[in-house]
Design a protein around this motif. Structure first.
Motif, mmCIF file in Angstrom:
data_model
loop_
_atom_site.group_PDB
_atom_site.id
_atom_site.type_symbol
_atom_site.label_atom_id
_atom_site.label_comp_id
_atom_site.label_asym_id
_atom_site.label_seq_id
_atom_site.Cartn_x
_atom_site.Cartn_y
_atom_site.Cartn_z
ATOM 1 N N ARG A 270 -4.947 3.744 -1.643
ATOM 2 C CA ARG A 270 -3.635 4.372 -1.488
ATOM 3 C C ARG A 270 -3.169 4.082 -0.073
ATOM 4 O O ARG A 270 -3.853 4.398 0.886
ATOM 5 C CB ARG A 270 -3.710 5.870 -1.732
ATOM 6 C CG ARG A 270 -4.164 6.215 -3.129
ATOM 7 C CD ARG A 270 -4.273 7.722 -3.268
ATOM 8 N NE ARG A 270 -4.946 8.108 -4.477
ATOM 9 C CZ ARG A 270 -4.337 8.512 -5.590
ATOM 10 N NH1 ARG A 270 -3.031 8.574 -5.612
ATOM 11 N NH2 ARG A 270 -5.015 8.850 -6.650
ATOM 12 N N GLU A 271 -2.008 3.512 0.019
ATOM 13 C CA GLU A 271 -1.514 3.115 1.331
ATOM 14 C C GLU A 271 -0.294 3.940 1.725
ATOM 15 O O GLU A 271 0.254 4.687 0.926
ATOM 16 C CB GLU A 271 -1.172 1.631 1.313
ATOM 17 C CG GLU A 271 -2.387 0.748 1.035
ATOM 18 C CD GLU A 271 -2.021 -0.714 1.010
ATOM 19 O OE1 GLU A 271 -0.909 -1.079 1.426
ATOM 20 O OE2 GLU A 271 -2.875 -1.497 0.564
ATOM 21 N N GLY A 272 0.104 3.775 2.953
ATOM 22 C CA GLY A 272 1.328 4.395 3.444
ATOM 23 C C GLY A 272 1.251 5.907 3.505
ATOM 24 O O GLY A 272 0.179 6.507 3.613
ATOM 25 N N PHE A 273 2.417 6.495 3.393
ATOM 26 C CA PHE A 273 2.531 7.947 3.519
ATOM 27 C C PHE A 273 1.775 8.673 2.414
ATOM 28 O O PHE A 273 1.097 9.673 2.649
ATOM 29 C CB PHE A 273 4.007 8.346 3.522
ATOM 30 C CG PHE A 273 4.230 9.815 3.712
ATOM 31 C CD1 PHE A 273 3.829 10.453 4.881
ATOM 32 C CD2 PHE A 273 4.839 10.565 2.726
ATOM 33 C CE1 PHE A 273 4.032 11.808 5.064
ATOM 34 C CE2 PHE A 273 5.056 11.926 2.898
ATOM 35 C CZ PHE A 273 4.642 12.550 4.075
ATOM 36 N N THR A 274 1.856 8.160 1.177
ATOM 37 C CA THR A 274 1.149 8.785 0.059
ATOM 38 C C THR A 274 -0.351 8.782 0.306
ATOM 39 O O THR A 274 -1.030 9.783 0.093
ATOM 40 C CB THR A 274 1.469 8.066 -1.263
ATOM 41 O OG1 THR A 274 2.870 8.091 -1.474
ATOM 42 C CG2 THR A 274 0.765 8.722 -2.428
ATOM 43 N N GLY A 275 -0.882 7.666 0.779
ATOM 44 C CA GLY A 275 -2.303 7.586 1.091
ATOM 45 C C GLY A 275 -2.694 8.568 2.175
ATOM 46 O O GLY A 275 -3.751 9.214 2.106
ATOM 47 N N GLU A 276 -1.851 8.694 3.172
ATOM 48 C CA GLU A 276 -2.109 9.642 4.257
ATOM 49 C C GLU A 276 -2.168 11.075 3.722
ATOM 50 O O GLU A 276 -3.052 11.861 4.092
ATOM 51 C CB GLU A 276 -0.992 9.523 5.294
ATOM 52 C CG GLU A 276 -1.156 10.411 6.495
ATOM 53 C CD GLU A 276 -0.006 10.244 7.484
ATOM 54 O OE1 GLU A 276 0.275 11.229 8.189
ATOM 55 O OE2 GLU A 276 0.606 9.162 7.546
#
Length: 76
Positions: free
Chosen positions: A9-15
């Motif tokens: 999961r990358e980006g803001f969602t991953g965070e």
């Protein structure tokens, strides 16, 4: 302990997912959910859950006059 898949999961969602890994793991490891998913949850526990899931919202709605009589939802 349940493995929580937050990799990939990358980006803001991953965070966001990474920030709640511990909480999400606790949810997945809760005895009720574990028993529900593996078939070991006692039937009485499930019946209690279903009844509460039905009655509680109706009680809240009944306060504002938007629900049927709660007595019609009680087992018996």
């Amino acid at each position: 302990m349940t493995e929580v898949a937050t990799t990939g999961r990358e980006g803001f969602t991953g965070e966001l997912w990474r920030s709640i890994e511990d909480i999400y793991r606790e949810v997945l490891d809760h005895p009720f959910l574990r028993g529900l998913t593996d078939g070991t949850l006692p039937e009485e526990n499930f019946k209690h859950y279903v009844l509460q899931d039905t009655v509680t919202p109706c009680k809240k709605s009944a306060v504002s006059g938007k629900a049927p009589a709660i007595s019609t939802l009680q087992p018996g």
